[in-house]
Motif scaffolding. Structure first.
Motif, PDB file in Angstrom:
ATOM      1  N   UNK A 249       0.916  -1.264  -0.044  1.00 10.18           N
ATOM      2  CA  UNK A 249       0.127   0.008   0.168  1.00 10.18           C
ATOM      3  C   UNK A 249       0.724   1.182   0.022  1.00 10.18           C
ATOM      4  N   UNK A 250       0.304   2.434  -0.623  1.00 10.43           N
ATOM      5  CA  UNK A 250       0.826   3.514  -0.450  1.00 10.43           C
ATOM      6  C   UNK A 250       0.304   4.578   0.347  1.00 10.43           C
ATOM      7  N   UNK A 251       1.237   5.352   0.901  1.00  6.47           N
ATOM      8  CA  UNK A 251       0.515   6.588   1.811  1.00  6.47           C
ATOM      9  C   UNK A 251       1.103   8.044   1.025  1.00  6.47           C
ATOM     10  N   UNK A 252       1.768   7.600  -0.136  1.00  5.61           N
ATOM     11  CA  UNK A 252       2.010   9.035  -0.868  1.00  5.61           C
ATOM     12  C   UNK A 252       1.507   8.980  -2.380  1.00  5.61           C
ATOM     13  N   UNK A 253       0.483   8.248  -2.732  1.00  6.35           N
ATOM     14  CA  UNK A 253      -0.085   8.282  -3.971  1.00  6.35           C
ATOM     15  C   UNK A 253       0.571   7.084  -4.868  1.00  6.35           C
ATOM     16  N   UNK A 254      -0.099   6.709  -6.010  1.00  2.00           N
ATOM     17  CA  UNK A 254       0.327   5.902  -6.853  1.00  2.00           C
ATOM     18  C   UNK A 254       1.626   5.751  -7.549  1.00  2.00           C
ATOM     19  N   UNK A 255       1.959   7.157  -7.794  1.00  2.23           N
ATOM     20  CA  UNK A 255       3.206   7.441  -8.611  1.00  2.23           C
ATOM     21  C   UNK A 255       4.373   7.940  -7.562  1.00  2.23           C
ATOM     22  N   UNK A 256       4.386   7.517  -6.527  1.00  2.00           N
ATOM     23  CA  UNK A 256       5.539   7.584  -5.497  1.00  2.00           C
ATOM     24  C   UNK A 256       5.680   6.287  -4.610  1.00  2.00           C
ATOM     25  N   UNK A 257       6.978   6.131  -4.334  1.00  2.00           N
ATOM     26  CA  UNK A 257       7.401   5.005  -3.750  1.00  2.00           C
ATOM     27  C   UNK A 257       7.157   5.330  -2.183  1.00  2.00           C
ATOM     28  N   UNK A 258       6.565   4.231  -1.582  1.00  2.00           N
ATOM     29  CA  UNK A 258       6.527   3.960  -0.277  1.00  2.00           C
ATOM     30  C   UNK A 258       7.366   2.990   0.376  1.00  2.00           C
ATOM     31  N   UNK A 259       8.027   3.235   1.579  1.00  2.00           N
ATOM     32  CA  UNK A 259       8.888   1.869   2.127  1.00  2.00           C
ATOM     33  C   UNK A 259       8.133   1.831   3.478  1.00  2.00           C
ATOM     34  N   UNK A 260       8.663   0.673   3.918  1.00  2.00           N
ATOM     35  CA  UNK A 260       8.259   0.095   5.287  1.00  2.00           C
ATOM     36  C   UNK A 260       9.206  -0.351   6.217  1.00  2.00           C
ATOM     37  N   UNK A 261       9.105  -0.360   7.389  1.00  2.00           N
ATOM     38  CA  UNK A 261       9.927  -1.226   8.724  1.00  2.00           C
ATOM     39  C   UNK A 261       9.247  -1.226   9.627  1.00  2.00           C
ATOM     40  N   UNK A 262       9.711  -2.229  10.617  1.00  2.00           N
ATOM     41  CA  UNK A 262       9.080  -2.558  11.864  1.00  2.00           C
ATOM     42  C   UNK A 262       9.599  -1.700  13.020  1.00  2.00           C
ATOM     43  N   UNK A 263       8.678  -1.233  13.692  1.00  2.00           N
ATOM     44  CA  UNK A 263       9.059  -0.698  14.988  1.00  2.00           C
ATOM     45  C   UNK A 263       8.487  -1.455  16.277  1.00  2.00           C
ATOM     46  N   UNK A 264       9.414  -2.166  16.740  1.00  2.00           N
ATOM     47  CA  UNK A 264       9.345  -3.047  17.928  1.00  2.00           C
ATOM     48  C   UNK A 264       9.285  -2.430  19.245  1.00  2.00           C
ATOM     49  N   UNK A 265       8.140  -2.362  19.931  1.00  2.00           N
ATOM     50  CA  UNK A 265       8.236  -1.568  21.287  1.00  2.00           C
ATOM     51  C   UNK A 265       8.714  -2.761  22.680  1.00  2.00           C
ATOM     52  N   UNK A 266       9.517  -2.589  23.267  1.00  2.00           N
ATOM     53  CA  UNK A 266      10.455  -3.382  24.227  1.00  2.00           C
ATOM     54  C   UNK A 266       9.347  -3.119  25.237  1.00  2.00           C
ATOM     55  N   UNK A 267       9.375  -4.350  26.239  1.00  2.00           N
ATOM     56  CA  UNK A 267       8.698  -4.280  27.370  1.00  2.00           C
ATOM     57  C   UNK A 267       9.323  -3.439  28.321  1.00  2.00           C
ATOM     58  N   UNK A 268       8.433  -2.744  29.240  1.00  2.00           N
ATOM     59  CA  UNK A 268       8.896  -1.932  30.321  1.00  2.00           C
ATOM     60  C   UNK A 268       7.939  -1.169  30.936  1.00  2.00           C
ATOM     61  N   UNK A 269       7.834  -0.343  31.873  1.00  2.00           N
ATOM     62  CA  UNK A 269       6.997   0.352  32.643  1.00  2.00           C
ATOM     63  C   UNK A 269       6.796   1.717  32.072  1.00  2.00           C
TER      64      UNK A 269
END
Length: 515
Positions: A249-269
Protein backbone atom coordinates in the motif's frame (compact mmCIF):
# COMPACT_ATOMS: atom_id res chain seq x y z
CA UNK A 1 43.31 38.36 10.33
CA UNK A 2 42.38 40.11 7.12
CA UNK A 3 41.93 36.80 5.28
CA UNK A 4 39.67 35.49 8.04
CA UNK A 5 37.57 38.65 8.02
CA UNK A 6 37.13 38.48 4.25
CA UNK A 7 36.04 34.85 4.55
CA UNK A 8 33.63 35.52 7.43
CA UNK A 9 30.58 36.58 5.37
CA UNK A 10 30.95 33.44 3.26
CA UNK A 11 31.12 31.29 6.40
CA UNK A 12 28.17 33.05 8.02
CA UNK A 13 25.96 32.50 4.99
CA UNK A 14 26.96 28.86 4.81
CA UNK A 15 26.01 28.33 8.44
CA UNK A 16 22.77 30.27 8.08
CA UNK A 17 21.58 28.32 5.09
CA UNK A 18 22.65 25.04 6.60
CA UNK A 19 20.59 25.94 9.66
CA UNK A 20 17.55 26.87 7.61
CA UNK A 21 17.63 24.24 4.85
CA UNK A 22 15.69 21.67 6.88
CA UNK A 23 12.99 24.18 7.67
CA UNK A 24 12.74 25.52 4.12
CA UNK A 25 9.10 24.46 3.66
CA UNK A 26 7.88 26.60 6.53
CA UNK A 27 10.11 29.54 5.66
CA UNK A 28 9.23 29.45 1.98
CA UNK A 29 5.59 30.03 2.86
CA UNK A 30 6.62 33.27 4.59
CA UNK A 31 9.67 34.52 2.76
CA UNK A 32 9.99 34.40 -1.05
CA UNK A 33 13.70 35.27 -0.90
CA UNK A 34 14.59 32.37 1.34
CA UNK A 35 18.34 31.71 1.87
CA UNK A 36 19.86 29.50 -0.76
CA UNK A 37 21.45 26.08 -0.19
CA UNK A 38 24.97 26.15 1.24
CA UNK A 39 26.86 25.53 -2.01
CA UNK A 40 25.03 28.50 -3.57
CA UNK A 41 25.42 30.89 -0.65
CA UNK A 42 29.14 30.23 -0.25
CA UNK A 43 29.76 31.96 -3.58
CA UNK A 44 28.62 35.28 -2.06
CA UNK A 45 31.97 36.68 -0.94
CA UNK A 46 33.91 39.88 -1.82
CA UNK A 47 34.73 40.40 -5.52
CA UNK A 48 31.97 38.06 -6.70
CA UNK A 49 30.30 39.18 -9.95
CA UNK A 50 26.68 38.29 -10.58
CA UNK A 51 27.53 36.32 -13.76
CA UNK A 52 29.95 34.05 -11.93
CA UNK A 53 27.53 33.63 -9.07
CA UNK A 54 24.66 32.60 -11.37
CA UNK A 55 26.89 30.07 -13.12
CA UNK A 56 27.97 28.50 -9.83
CA UNK A 57 24.38 28.49 -8.56
CA UNK A 58 23.13 26.56 -11.60
CA UNK A 59 25.95 24.02 -11.71
CA UNK A 60 24.49 21.59 -9.11
CA UNK A 61 21.16 21.57 -10.93
CA UNK A 62 22.85 20.87 -14.27
CA UNK A 63 24.82 18.01 -12.69
CA UNK A 64 21.78 16.43 -11.00
CA UNK A 65 19.20 16.90 -13.80
CA UNK A 66 19.92 13.62 -15.55
CA UNK A 67 17.35 13.96 -18.34
CA UNK A 68 17.87 17.68 -18.91
CA UNK A 69 14.14 18.31 -18.47
CA UNK A 70 14.21 19.91 -15.02
CA UNK A 71 15.22 18.65 -11.60
CA UNK A 72 12.56 16.32 -10.17
CA UNK A 73 12.14 13.90 -7.29
CA UNK A 74 13.75 11.05 -9.24
CA UNK A 75 16.85 13.21 -9.83
CA UNK A 76 16.94 14.14 -6.15
CA UNK A 77 16.69 10.50 -5.12
CA UNK A 78 19.64 9.40 -7.25
CA UNK A 79 21.66 12.45 -6.17
CA UNK A 80 21.11 11.42 -2.57
CA UNK A 81 22.14 7.84 -3.26
CA UNK A 82 25.22 9.07 -5.15
CA UNK A 83 26.18 11.22 -2.16
CA UNK A 84 26.11 8.12 0.02
CA UNK A 85 28.06 6.13 -2.58
CA UNK A 86 30.75 8.84 -2.61
CA UNK A 87 30.87 8.72 1.18
CA UNK A 88 31.37 4.95 1.13
CA UNK A 89 34.08 5.27 -1.51
CA UNK A 90 36.01 7.70 0.69
CA UNK A 91 35.79 5.34 3.65
CA UNK A 92 36.75 2.34 1.49
CA UNK A 93 39.81 4.20 0.18
CA UNK A 94 40.96 5.03 3.71
CA UNK A 95 40.27 1.47 4.82
CA UNK A 96 42.44 -0.01 2.04
CA UNK A 97 45.35 2.24 3.06
CA UNK A 98 45.11 0.94 6.63
CA UNK A 99 44.61 -2.74 5.75
CA UNK A 100 48.33 -3.40 5.32
CA UNK A 101 48.10 -7.17 4.93
CA UNK A 102 45.03 -7.05 2.67
CA UNK A 103 42.97 -9.49 4.72
CA UNK A 104 39.85 -7.34 4.76
CA UNK A 105 40.19 -6.17 8.35
CA UNK A 106 42.21 -3.51 10.18
CA UNK A 107 43.75 -4.09 13.60
CA UNK A 108 44.94 -1.41 16.01
CA UNK A 109 48.51 -2.49 15.21
CA UNK A 110 47.95 -1.94 11.47
CA UNK A 111 46.47 1.46 12.17
CA UNK A 112 49.49 2.41 14.30
CA UNK A 113 51.99 1.22 11.66
CA UNK A 114 50.13 3.04 8.89
CA UNK A 115 50.25 6.24 10.94
CA UNK A 116 54.07 6.15 10.98
CA UNK A 117 54.23 6.89 7.25
CA UNK A 118 51.43 9.47 7.18
CA UNK A 119 51.36 13.20 7.87
CA UNK A 120 51.85 14.78 11.28
CA UNK A 121 48.67 14.67 13.33
CA UNK A 122 47.35 11.68 11.41
CA UNK A 123 47.68 9.35 14.39
CA UNK A 124 45.33 11.32 16.64
CA UNK A 125 42.85 11.82 13.81
CA UNK A 126 42.92 8.15 12.87
CA UNK A 127 42.48 7.12 16.50
CA UNK A 128 39.14 8.92 16.47
CA UNK A 129 38.19 7.47 13.08
CA UNK A 130 39.22 3.94 14.07
CA UNK A 131 37.19 4.13 17.27
CA UNK A 132 34.16 5.31 15.31
CA UNK A 133 34.52 2.45 12.82
CA UNK A 134 34.88 -0.27 15.46
CA UNK A 135 31.15 -0.60 16.16
CA UNK A 136 31.46 -3.83 18.18
CA UNK A 137 34.54 -2.53 20.09
CA UNK A 138 36.57 -5.70 19.56
CA UNK A 139 39.70 -3.84 18.40
CA UNK A 140 39.35 -5.05 14.80
CA UNK A 141 37.53 -3.14 12.07
CA UNK A 142 35.98 -4.99 9.13
CA UNK A 143 35.18 -3.33 5.82
CA UNK A 144 31.47 -3.71 6.57
CA UNK A 145 31.89 -1.86 9.88
CA UNK A 146 33.87 0.89 8.20
CA UNK A 147 31.33 1.38 5.42
CA UNK A 148 28.44 1.55 7.88
CA UNK A 149 30.06 4.65 9.41
CA UNK A 150 30.18 6.52 6.07
CA UNK A 151 28.31 9.82 5.97
CA UNK A 152 28.04 12.15 2.97
CA UNK A 153 29.46 15.63 3.06
CA UNK A 154 26.75 18.19 3.63
CA UNK A 155 27.42 19.80 0.25
CA UNK A 156 26.84 16.42 -1.48
CA UNK A 157 23.45 15.92 0.18
CA UNK A 158 21.81 19.27 -0.51
CA UNK A 159 20.33 18.82 -3.98
CA UNK A 160 16.94 18.24 -2.35
CA UNK A 161 17.01 21.84 -1.11
CA UNK A 162 16.69 23.03 -4.71
CA UNK A 163 13.19 21.57 -5.01
CA UNK A 164 11.76 24.45 -2.98
CA UNK A 165 12.49 26.72 -5.96
CA UNK A 166 9.80 24.98 -8.03
CA UNK A 167 7.98 28.28 -8.59
CA UNK A 168 5.15 26.93 -10.76
CA UNK A 169 4.57 23.83 -8.64
CA UNK A 170 4.87 21.34 -11.50
CA UNK A 171 7.24 19.04 -9.59
CA UNK A 172 10.31 20.13 -11.57
CA UNK A 173 12.84 22.91 -11.01
CA UNK A 174 13.94 24.47 -14.28
CA UNK A 175 17.18 26.42 -14.68
CA UNK A 176 15.14 29.58 -15.24
CA UNK A 177 13.39 29.16 -11.86
CA UNK A 178 16.65 28.64 -10.02
CA UNK A 179 18.34 31.51 -11.84
CA UNK A 180 15.51 33.87 -10.85
CA UNK A 181 15.88 32.85 -7.21
CA UNK A 182 19.67 33.25 -7.36
CA UNK A 183 19.35 36.73 -8.88
CA UNK A 184 16.98 37.73 -6.07
CA UNK A 185 19.44 36.47 -3.49
CA UNK A 186 22.35 38.30 -5.10
CA UNK A 187 20.37 41.53 -5.34
CA UNK A 188 19.52 41.29 -1.65
CA UNK A 189 23.22 41.72 -0.79
CA UNK A 190 24.33 43.81 -3.79
CA UNK A 191 23.27 47.02 -2.07
CA UNK A 192 24.54 49.44 -4.74
CA UNK A 193 23.20 47.28 -7.58
CA UNK A 194 26.51 47.25 -9.50
CA UNK A 195 26.58 43.48 -10.06
CA UNK A 196 29.47 42.98 -7.65
CA UNK A 197 29.68 42.03 -3.96
CA UNK A 198 32.31 44.44 -2.61
CA UNK A 199 34.02 44.59 0.77
CA UNK A 200 31.56 47.08 2.25
CA UNK A 201 28.60 44.91 1.21
CA UNK A 202 30.23 41.83 2.71
CA UNK A 203 30.54 43.74 5.98
CA UNK A 204 26.82 44.55 5.81
CA UNK A 205 26.11 40.83 5.49
CA UNK A 206 28.22 40.20 8.58
CA UNK A 207 26.35 42.89 10.53
CA UNK A 208 23.00 41.28 9.62
CA UNK A 209 24.08 37.80 10.74
CA UNK A 210 22.83 38.02 14.33
CA UNK A 211 19.40 39.29 13.27
CA UNK A 212 19.05 36.52 10.66
CA UNK A 213 20.08 33.85 13.16
CA UNK A 214 17.44 35.08 15.60
CA UNK A 215 14.80 35.07 12.85
CA UNK A 216 15.73 31.54 11.81
CA UNK A 217 15.58 30.34 15.41
CA UNK A 218 12.14 31.92 15.87
CA UNK A 219 10.82 30.39 12.63
CA UNK A 220 12.23 27.00 13.58
CA UNK A 221 10.46 27.03 16.94
CA UNK A 222 7.20 28.07 15.27
CA UNK A 223 7.59 25.34 12.62
CA UNK A 224 7.82 22.57 15.20
CA UNK A 225 4.54 22.29 17.11
CA UNK A 226 4.07 18.85 18.62
CA UNK A 227 1.65 17.45 21.18
CA UNK A 228 3.12 17.79 24.70
CA UNK A 229 4.55 14.64 26.27
CA UNK A 230 3.39 13.37 29.65
CA UNK A 231 5.62 14.26 32.57
CA UNK A 232 6.68 10.61 32.96
CA UNK A 233 7.09 9.92 29.22
CA UNK A 234 10.45 8.75 27.91
CA UNK A 235 11.03 10.78 24.72
CA UNK A 236 12.62 8.74 21.92
CA UNK A 237 13.65 10.11 18.49
CA UNK A 238 14.75 7.92 15.56
CA UNK A 239 15.61 9.01 12.01
CA UNK A 240 16.13 7.00 8.81
CA UNK A 241 16.39 7.61 5.09
CA UNK A 242 14.20 4.66 4.08
CA UNK A 243 12.81 1.27 5.02
CA UNK A 244 14.30 -1.93 3.62
CA UNK A 245 10.97 -3.29 2.34
CA UNK A 246 8.14 -2.27 0.01
CA UNK A 247 4.57 -2.36 1.35
CA UNK A 248 1.64 -3.34 -0.85
CA UNK A 249 0.00 0.00 0.00
CA UNK A 250 1.01 3.62 -0.48
CA UNK A 251 0.58 6.69 1.72
CA UNK A 252 2.00 9.04 -0.93
CA UNK A 253 -0.04 8.24 -4.05
CA UNK A 254 0.33 5.71 -6.85
CA UNK A 255 3.28 7.49 -8.49
CA UNK A 256 5.52 7.71 -5.42
CA UNK A 257 7.41 4.98 -3.66
CA UNK A 258 6.53 4.12 -0.06
CA UNK A 259 8.86 1.95 2.04
CA UNK A 260 8.27 0.18 5.33
CA UNK A 261 10.00 -1.10 8.48
CA UNK A 262 9.01 -2.62 11.82
CA UNK A 263 9.01 -0.66 15.08
CA UNK A 264 9.22 -3.14 17.94
CA UNK A 265 8.23 -1.75 21.35
CA UNK A 266 10.29 -3.35 24.10
CA UNK A 267 8.71 -4.36 27.43
CA UNK A 268 8.88 -1.85 30.27
CA UNK A 269 6.85 0.28 32.65
CA UNK A 270 7.67 3.81 31.55
CA UNK A 271 5.36 5.31 28.89
CA UNK A 272 6.95 6.20 25.56
CA UNK A 273 6.67 9.34 23.41
CA UNK A 274 8.27 8.32 20.11
CA UNK A 275 9.15 10.54 17.14
CA UNK A 276 10.22 8.75 13.94
CA UNK A 277 11.50 10.70 10.94
CA UNK A 278 12.26 9.49 7.42
CA UNK A 279 13.21 10.88 4.05
CA UNK A 280 11.03 8.40 2.16
CA UNK A 281 7.28 8.14 2.43
CA UNK A 282 7.06 5.37 4.99
CA UNK A 283 4.76 3.02 6.92
CA UNK A 284 5.94 1.94 10.37
CA UNK A 285 4.62 -1.46 11.52
CA UNK A 286 4.33 -1.04 15.29
CA UNK A 287 4.34 -4.23 17.38
CA UNK A 288 5.37 -5.55 20.78
CA UNK A 289 4.49 -3.83 24.05
CA UNK A 290 2.32 -1.21 22.34
CA UNK A 291 0.49 -0.42 25.60
CA UNK A 292 3.58 1.60 26.57
CA UNK A 293 2.99 4.05 23.71
CA UNK A 294 1.54 7.36 24.81
CA UNK A 295 2.26 9.03 21.46
CA UNK A 296 3.81 8.21 18.07
CA UNK A 297 4.76 11.21 15.93
CA UNK A 298 5.38 10.48 12.23
CA UNK A 299 7.54 12.82 10.14
CA UNK A 300 8.55 12.42 6.49
CA UNK A 301 10.37 14.67 4.03
CA UNK A 302 7.75 13.60 1.46
CA UNK A 303 4.36 15.29 1.54
CA UNK A 304 0.75 14.45 0.80
CA UNK A 305 -1.38 16.77 -1.32
CA UNK A 306 -2.33 18.82 1.76
CA UNK A 307 1.30 19.28 2.80
CA UNK A 308 1.31 16.83 5.69
CA UNK A 309 3.95 14.13 6.10
CA UNK A 310 3.54 11.14 3.80
CA UNK A 311 3.84 8.63 6.61
CA UNK A 312 1.67 6.05 8.30
CA UNK A 313 1.61 3.42 11.02
CA UNK A 314 -0.08 0.13 11.79
CA UNK A 315 -0.60 -1.47 15.18
CA UNK A 316 -1.76 1.65 17.04
CA UNK A 317 -5.13 3.42 17.30
CA UNK A 318 -5.43 6.72 15.51
CA UNK A 319 -5.72 8.76 18.73
CA UNK A 320 -2.15 7.79 19.63
CA UNK A 321 -0.65 8.82 16.27
CA UNK A 322 0.26 12.34 15.15
CA UNK A 323 1.14 13.06 11.51
CA UNK A 324 3.42 16.10 11.22
CA UNK A 325 2.04 18.98 9.16
CA UNK A 326 3.85 21.36 6.79
CA UNK A 327 7.21 22.36 8.19
CA UNK A 328 6.74 20.68 11.58
CA UNK A 329 10.14 19.36 12.60
CA UNK A 330 10.81 18.25 9.02
CA UNK A 331 14.35 17.02 9.52
CA UNK A 332 15.50 13.74 8.02
CA UNK A 333 18.59 12.63 9.91
CA UNK A 334 20.46 9.35 10.04
CA UNK A 335 22.84 10.31 12.83
CA UNK A 336 21.97 12.21 15.98
CA UNK A 337 25.27 14.13 16.03
CA UNK A 338 25.00 15.31 12.41
CA UNK A 339 24.19 19.01 11.79
CA UNK A 340 20.59 18.17 10.91
CA UNK A 341 20.35 15.78 13.85
CA UNK A 342 21.46 18.53 16.21
CA UNK A 343 18.95 20.95 14.67
CA UNK A 344 16.13 18.42 15.05
CA UNK A 345 17.12 17.83 18.68
CA UNK A 346 17.09 21.59 19.37
CA UNK A 347 13.73 22.04 17.62
CA UNK A 348 12.18 19.15 19.53
CA UNK A 349 13.58 20.49 22.79
CA UNK A 350 11.99 23.87 22.13
CA UNK A 351 8.67 22.28 21.11
CA UNK A 352 8.43 19.69 23.89
CA UNK A 353 10.06 21.60 26.73
CA UNK A 354 12.85 19.06 27.16
CA UNK A 355 15.34 17.19 25.02
CA UNK A 356 14.82 13.63 23.73
CA UNK A 357 16.00 11.09 26.27
CA UNK A 358 17.16 8.69 23.54
CA UNK A 359 18.04 9.66 19.96
CA UNK A 360 19.68 7.77 17.10
CA UNK A 361 19.54 7.30 13.34
CA UNK A 362 20.38 4.93 10.51
CA UNK A 363 20.31 5.11 6.72
CA UNK A 364 18.11 2.12 5.91
CA UNK A 365 16.45 -0.38 8.27
CA UNK A 366 14.13 -3.37 8.30
CA UNK A 367 13.43 -3.00 12.02
CA UNK A 368 14.17 -0.86 15.06
CA UNK A 369 13.52 -1.51 18.75
CA UNK A 370 12.23 1.16 21.11
CA UNK A 371 13.45 2.57 23.43
CA UNK A 372 16.91 0.98 22.98
CA UNK A 373 16.96 2.03 19.28
CA UNK A 374 18.83 -1.11 18.32
CA UNK A 375 18.19 -1.51 14.59
CA UNK A 376 18.79 -4.06 11.86
CA UNK A 377 19.11 -4.13 8.07
CA UNK A 378 17.64 -6.85 5.90
CA UNK A 379 20.06 -9.38 4.45
CA UNK A 380 20.19 -9.19 0.64
CA UNK A 381 19.04 -12.45 -1.02
CA UNK A 382 21.65 -14.11 -3.26
CA UNK A 383 19.81 -17.06 -4.76
CA UNK A 384 16.89 -17.14 -7.22
CA UNK A 385 15.61 -20.20 -5.38
CA UNK A 386 14.44 -17.84 -2.62
CA UNK A 387 12.05 -16.06 -5.01
CA UNK A 388 8.52 -15.90 -3.57
CA UNK A 389 5.58 -17.03 -5.68
CA UNK A 390 4.28 -14.48 -8.17
CA UNK A 391 7.65 -12.88 -9.04
CA UNK A 392 10.08 -13.38 -11.92
CA UNK A 393 13.24 -14.86 -10.30
CA UNK A 394 15.91 -12.78 -12.10
CA UNK A 395 14.02 -9.51 -11.80
CA UNK A 396 13.21 -10.23 -8.16
CA UNK A 397 16.89 -10.85 -7.45
CA UNK A 398 17.76 -7.55 -9.15
CA UNK A 399 15.09 -5.76 -7.13
CA UNK A 400 16.39 -7.25 -3.89
CA UNK A 401 19.58 -5.22 -4.21
CA UNK A 402 17.48 -2.12 -3.57
CA UNK A 403 14.76 -3.56 -1.32
CA UNK A 404 16.33 -6.56 0.44
CA UNK A 405 13.35 -6.82 2.78
CA UNK A 406 11.08 -7.74 -0.12
CA UNK A 407 7.36 -6.97 -0.24
CA UNK A 408 5.21 -6.74 2.89
CA UNK A 409 1.45 -7.29 2.68
CA UNK A 410 -0.39 -4.53 4.56
CA UNK A 411 -4.12 -3.94 4.84
CA UNK A 412 -4.87 -0.33 3.81
CA UNK A 413 -7.63 -0.16 6.43
CA UNK A 414 -5.08 -0.87 9.17
CA UNK A 415 -2.90 2.16 8.32
CA UNK A 416 -3.20 5.42 10.25
CA UNK A 417 -2.05 8.18 7.88
CA UNK A 418 -2.81 11.75 6.80
CA UNK A 419 -4.37 10.63 3.52
CA UNK A 420 -6.16 7.27 3.23
CA UNK A 421 -3.73 4.48 2.42
CA UNK A 422 -4.43 2.73 -0.88
CA UNK A 423 -3.28 -0.55 -2.39
CA UNK A 424 -0.72 -0.11 -5.13
CA UNK A 425 -2.15 -0.71 -8.59
CA UNK A 426 1.40 -1.64 -9.60
CA UNK A 427 4.10 -2.23 -7.00
CA UNK A 428 6.86 0.42 -7.13
CA UNK A 429 10.41 -0.05 -8.33
CA UNK A 430 11.84 -3.24 -9.69
CA UNK A 431 9.65 -5.31 -7.40
CA UNK A 432 6.79 -4.08 -9.57
CA UNK A 433 8.65 -5.19 -12.68
CA UNK A 434 9.27 -8.64 -11.16
CA UNK A 435 5.56 -9.12 -10.56
CA UNK A 436 4.55 -7.85 -14.02
CA UNK A 437 7.02 -10.19 -15.76
CA UNK A 438 5.72 -13.13 -13.74
CA UNK A 439 2.10 -12.34 -14.61
CA UNK A 440 2.87 -11.94 -18.33
CA UNK A 441 2.19 -8.22 -18.81
CA UNK A 442 5.92 -7.66 -19.43
CA UNK A 443 8.44 -9.73 -21.35
CA UNK A 444 12.08 -9.25 -20.32
CA UNK A 445 15.21 -9.36 -22.45
CA UNK A 446 18.33 -8.26 -20.57
CA UNK A 447 17.48 -4.79 -19.23
CA UNK A 448 14.62 -4.26 -21.72
CA UNK A 449 11.00 -4.82 -20.76
CA UNK A 450 8.36 -5.13 -23.45
CA UNK A 451 4.85 -4.15 -22.41
CA UNK A 452 2.76 -6.78 -24.20
CA UNK A 453 -0.49 -6.34 -22.24
CA UNK A 454 -2.09 -3.22 -20.80
CA UNK A 455 -0.85 -2.24 -17.34
CA UNK A 456 -2.41 0.52 -15.22
CA UNK A 457 0.79 2.53 -14.84
CA UNK A 458 4.57 2.43 -14.79
CA UNK A 459 6.01 1.30 -11.45
CA UNK A 460 6.88 4.34 -9.33
CA UNK A 461 10.47 5.06 -8.35
CA UNK A 462 12.31 3.88 -11.48
CA UNK A 463 14.99 6.56 -11.12
CA UNK A 464 18.77 6.42 -11.18
CA UNK A 465 20.20 2.92 -10.90
CA UNK A 466 16.72 1.39 -10.91
CA UNK A 467 15.90 2.86 -14.34
CA UNK A 468 15.27 0.33 -17.13
CA UNK A 469 14.11 0.45 -20.75
CA UNK A 470 10.59 -0.18 -21.97
CA UNK A 471 9.20 -1.05 -25.40
CA UNK A 472 5.45 -0.55 -25.76
CA UNK A 473 4.09 -3.28 -28.05
CA UNK A 474 1.99 -2.27 -31.03
CA UNK A 475 -1.65 -1.90 -30.07
CA UNK A 476 -0.91 -1.66 -26.32
CA UNK A 477 -1.78 1.68 -24.69
CA UNK A 478 0.97 3.60 -22.93
CA UNK A 479 0.80 3.13 -19.15
CA UNK A 480 -0.17 6.05 -16.93
CA UNK A 481 2.27 7.57 -14.45
CA UNK A 482 5.94 8.44 -14.79
CA UNK A 483 8.68 6.06 -15.99
CA UNK A 484 11.20 8.04 -13.92
CA UNK A 485 14.57 7.94 -15.64
CA UNK A 486 13.64 4.89 -17.69
CA UNK A 487 13.72 4.81 -21.49
CA UNK A 488 10.37 4.33 -23.27
CA UNK A 489 10.09 3.49 -26.98
CA UNK A 490 7.15 2.34 -29.10
CA UNK A 491 7.03 -0.65 -31.43
CA UNK A 492 4.52 1.18 -33.63
CA UNK A 493 6.43 3.59 -35.94
CA UNK A 494 3.45 5.93 -35.73
CA UNK A 495 3.59 5.96 -31.94
CA UNK A 496 4.86 8.79 -29.73
CA UNK A 497 8.56 9.73 -29.81
CA UNK A 498 10.93 7.90 -27.43
CA UNK A 499 11.23 9.14 -23.86
CA UNK A 500 14.88 9.53 -22.90
CA UNK A 501 17.78 11.14 -24.70
CA UNK A 502 19.72 7.89 -25.31
CA UNK A 503 16.65 5.77 -25.92
CA UNK A 504 16.94 3.22 -28.72
CA UNK A 505 15.06 -0.10 -28.95
CA UNK A 506 17.14 -3.30 -29.10
CA UNK A 507 18.16 -4.37 -32.61
CA UNK A 508 15.75 -7.02 -33.89
CA UNK A 509 13.16 -6.24 -31.21
CA UNK A 510 12.21 -8.43 -28.26
CA UNK A 511 11.02 -11.94 -28.93
CA UNK A 512 7.66 -12.86 -27.41
CA UNK A 513 6.92 -16.54 -26.83
CA UNK A 514 4.32 -17.87 -29.26
CA UNK A 515 4.70 -15.00 -31.74
Amino acid sequence: MGVWMSFWPKLVLAMLVSATATWGTARAQKTPDDPLPTYMSTALFPSTFVEGYIASALRPLRDADLQGDGLDSADVEIAGKRAWALARSRVASEFVLLDLNGDGSVTADERARAALVRRRGFSQLQDRIFTGWDSDHDGVVTLSEALSSARPYERDAQVADLMRFDADGDGKVQASELEAAARRAFAKFDLNNDGLIDHEESQKVRQQARRIVETVAEDRRAACELPPPGKDDLIVAFGVYEGNAIPTVTVAGQDKETTTAKLEIEPGDRPLYVVVSSYDAMIWQVAGATSRMSRLVLISSQSTSDGRSAAGATGLPGDKVTIAGPGECRGYFDRSDSPVGVMVRNAMTAALGRAPDVMAGAYSVISASVPSLAWAKAKTPRDQKDTPAGYDPQTWLDASRYTPGGVVEIDPAAVVSASPAASYEVLPGQMGLARLVSSGELVRENNWFKVVKPIPRFPAGLGGAMAVSFVIAKGVPAPAGSPGHSCVTYEDPAGPPPVGAQCRPPRGGIAVQGK
